[in-house]
Scaffold this motif. Structure first.
Motif, PDB file in Angstrom:
ATOM      1  N   PHE A   1       0.846  -1.188   0.000  1.00  0.00           N
ATOM      2  CA  PHE A   1       0.000   0.000   0.000  1.00  0.00           C
ATOM      3  C   PHE A   1       0.879   1.234   0.000  1.00  0.00           C
ATOM      4  CE2 PHE A   1      -2.245   3.417   2.190  1.00  0.00           C
ATOM      5  CZ  PHE A   1      -3.328   3.550   1.342  1.00  0.00           C
ATOM      6  N   ASN A   2       0.639   2.104  -0.961  1.00  0.00           N
ATOM      7  CA  ASN A   2       1.384   3.353  -1.056  1.00  0.00           C
ATOM      8  C   ASN A   2       0.364   4.448  -1.318  1.00  0.00           C
ATOM      9  OD1 ASN A   2       3.031   5.447  -1.615  1.00  0.00           O
ATOM     10  ND2 ASN A   2       4.394   4.321  -2.976  1.00  0.00           N
ATOM     11  N   PRO A   3       0.314   5.501  -0.486  1.00  0.00           N
ATOM     12  CA  PRO A   3      -0.699   6.537  -0.694  1.00  0.00           C
ATOM     13  C   PRO A   3      -0.576   7.254  -2.030  1.00  0.00           C
ATOM     14  CG  PRO A   3       0.788   7.134   1.099  1.00  0.00           C
ATOM     15  CD  PRO A   3       1.146   5.761   0.663  1.00  0.00           C
ATOM     16  N   LEU A   4       0.612   7.280  -2.616  1.00  0.00           N
ATOM     17  CA  LEU A   4       0.786   7.950  -3.902  1.00  0.00           C
ATOM     18  C   LEU A   4       0.399   7.051  -5.071  1.00  0.00           C
ATOM     19  CD1 LEU A   4       4.159   9.782  -3.261  1.00  0.00           C
ATOM     20  CD2 LEU A   4       1.863  10.723  -3.151  1.00  0.00           C
ATOM     21  N   ASN A   5       0.512   5.772  -4.886  1.00  0.00           N
ATOM     22  CA  ASN A   5       0.217   4.820  -5.953  1.00  0.00           C
ATOM     23  C   ASN A   5      -0.571   3.675  -5.330  1.00  0.00           C
ATOM     24  OD1 ASN A   5       0.139   3.343  -8.239  1.00  0.00           O
ATOM     25  ND2 ASN A   5       2.342   2.875  -8.306  1.00  0.00           N
ATOM     26  N   THR A   6      -1.869   3.630  -5.574  1.00  0.00           N
ATOM     27  CA  THR A   6      -2.718   2.649  -4.894  1.00  0.00           C
ATOM     28  C   THR A   6      -2.915   1.369  -5.699  1.00  0.00           C
ATOM     29  OG1 THR A   6      -4.658   3.745  -5.801  1.00  0.00           O
ATOM     30  CG2 THR A   6      -3.977   4.386  -3.586  1.00  0.00           C
ATOM     31  N   THR A   7      -2.184   1.156  -6.741  1.00  0.00           N
ATOM     32  CA  THR A   7      -2.320  -0.067  -7.527  1.00  0.00           C
ATOM     33  C   THR A   7      -1.403  -1.133  -6.954  1.00  0.00           C
ATOM     34  OG1 THR A   7      -0.623   0.648  -9.065  1.00  0.00           O
ATOM     35  CG2 THR A   7      -2.887   1.220  -9.614  1.00  0.00           C
ATOM     36  N   ALA A   8      -1.760  -2.376  -7.177  1.00  0.00           N
ATOM     37  CA  ALA A   8      -0.927  -3.483  -6.718  1.00  0.00           C
ATOM     38  C   ALA A   8       0.311  -3.545  -7.611  1.00  0.00           C
ATOM     39  CB  ALA A   8      -1.700  -4.792  -6.783  1.00  0.00           C
ATOM     40  N   THR A   9       1.468  -3.593  -7.016  1.00  0.00           N
ATOM     41  CA  THR A   9       2.706  -3.615  -7.792  1.00  0.00           C
ATOM     42  C   THR A   9       3.577  -4.756  -7.307  1.00  0.00           C
ATOM     43  OG1 THR A   9       3.817  -2.132  -6.255  1.00  0.00           O
ATOM     44  CG2 THR A   9       2.702  -1.111  -8.117  1.00  0.00           C
TER      45      THR A   9
ATOM     46  N   GLU B   1       8.431   9.434  -4.554  1.00  0.00           N
ATOM     47  CA  GLU B   1       8.206   8.661  -3.339  1.00  0.00           C
ATOM     48  C   GLU B   1       9.454   8.616  -2.470  1.00  0.00           C
ATOM     49  OE1 GLU B   1       7.104   4.929  -4.916  1.00  0.00           O
ATOM     50  OE2 GLU B   1       5.031   5.518  -5.334  1.00  0.00           O
ATOM     51  N   ASP B   2      10.602   8.597  -3.098  1.00  0.00           N
ATOM     52  CA  ASP B   2      11.860   8.503  -2.366  1.00  0.00           C
ATOM     53  C   ASP B   2      12.173   9.794  -1.606  1.00  0.00           C
ATOM     54  OD1 ASP B   2      14.084   7.138  -1.525  1.00  0.00           O
ATOM     55  OD2 ASP B   2      15.340   7.891  -3.170  1.00  0.00           O
ATOM     56  N   SER B   3      11.739  10.927  -2.147  1.00  0.00           N
ATOM     57  CA  SER B   3      12.088  12.210  -1.523  1.00  0.00           C
ATOM     58  C   SER B   3      10.910  12.851  -0.796  1.00  0.00           C
ATOM     59  CB  SER B   3      12.612  13.169  -2.591  1.00  0.00           C
ATOM     60  OG  SER B   3      11.590  13.423  -3.527  1.00  0.00           O
ATOM     61  N   LEU B   4       9.932  12.056  -0.411  1.00  0.00           N
ATOM     62  CA  LEU B   4       8.765  12.592   0.285  1.00  0.00           C
ATOM     63  C   LEU B   4       9.110  12.834   1.749  1.00  0.00           C
ATOM     64  CD1 LEU B   4       5.773  13.261  -0.149  1.00  0.00           C
ATOM     65  CD2 LEU B   4       5.268  10.995   0.718  1.00  0.00           C
ATOM     66  N   TRP B   5       8.952  14.061   2.209  1.00  0.00           N
ATOM     67  CA  TRP B   5       9.262  14.431   3.594  1.00  0.00           C
ATOM     68  C   TRP B   5       8.006  14.934   4.268  1.00  0.00           C
ATOM     69  CZ3 TRP B   5      13.951  13.614   5.793  1.00  0.00           C
ATOM     70  CH2 TRP B   5      14.992  13.312   4.935  1.00  0.00           C
TER      71      TRP B   5
END
Length: 87
Positions: free
Chosen positions: A6-14, A23-27
């Motif tokens: 589950f990722n709030p920025l990308n809600t699709t199953a990966t 996503e890496d630089s989200l503060w």
């Protein structure tokens, strides 16, 4: 076999894909360091201090702190006919 994350920025199953640069630089908005009680009190007292006022004076007749153009609390005792009741 697919893993679901589950990722709030990308809600699709990966599948185990590397995070995107966004996503890496989200503060999150958090303080850089803890603010001590003393520093916090110093900040609030500067903002909420009692300002020096020009309209607070010492009454010459009573010797009390009063506001300019205002009678003291027990002003009737300071009239000439009631002078014996004045402190």
């Amino acid at each position: 076999e697919q893993s679901f994350s589950f990722n709030p920025l990308n809600t699709t199953a990966t599948s185990a894909a590397p995070p995107t640069p966004l996503e890496d630089s989200l503060w999150f908005a958090v303080p850089k360091s803890k603010v001590s009680r003393g520093k916090k009190r110093m900040k609030t007292t500067v903002q909420k201090r009692i300002r020096v006022k020009d309209n607070i004076v010492i009454d010459k007749r009573t010797g009390e702190l009063t506001l300019k153009h205002k009678l003291p609390y027990n002003w009737k005792n300071y009239l000439p006919e009631n002078a014996e009741y004045a402190p």
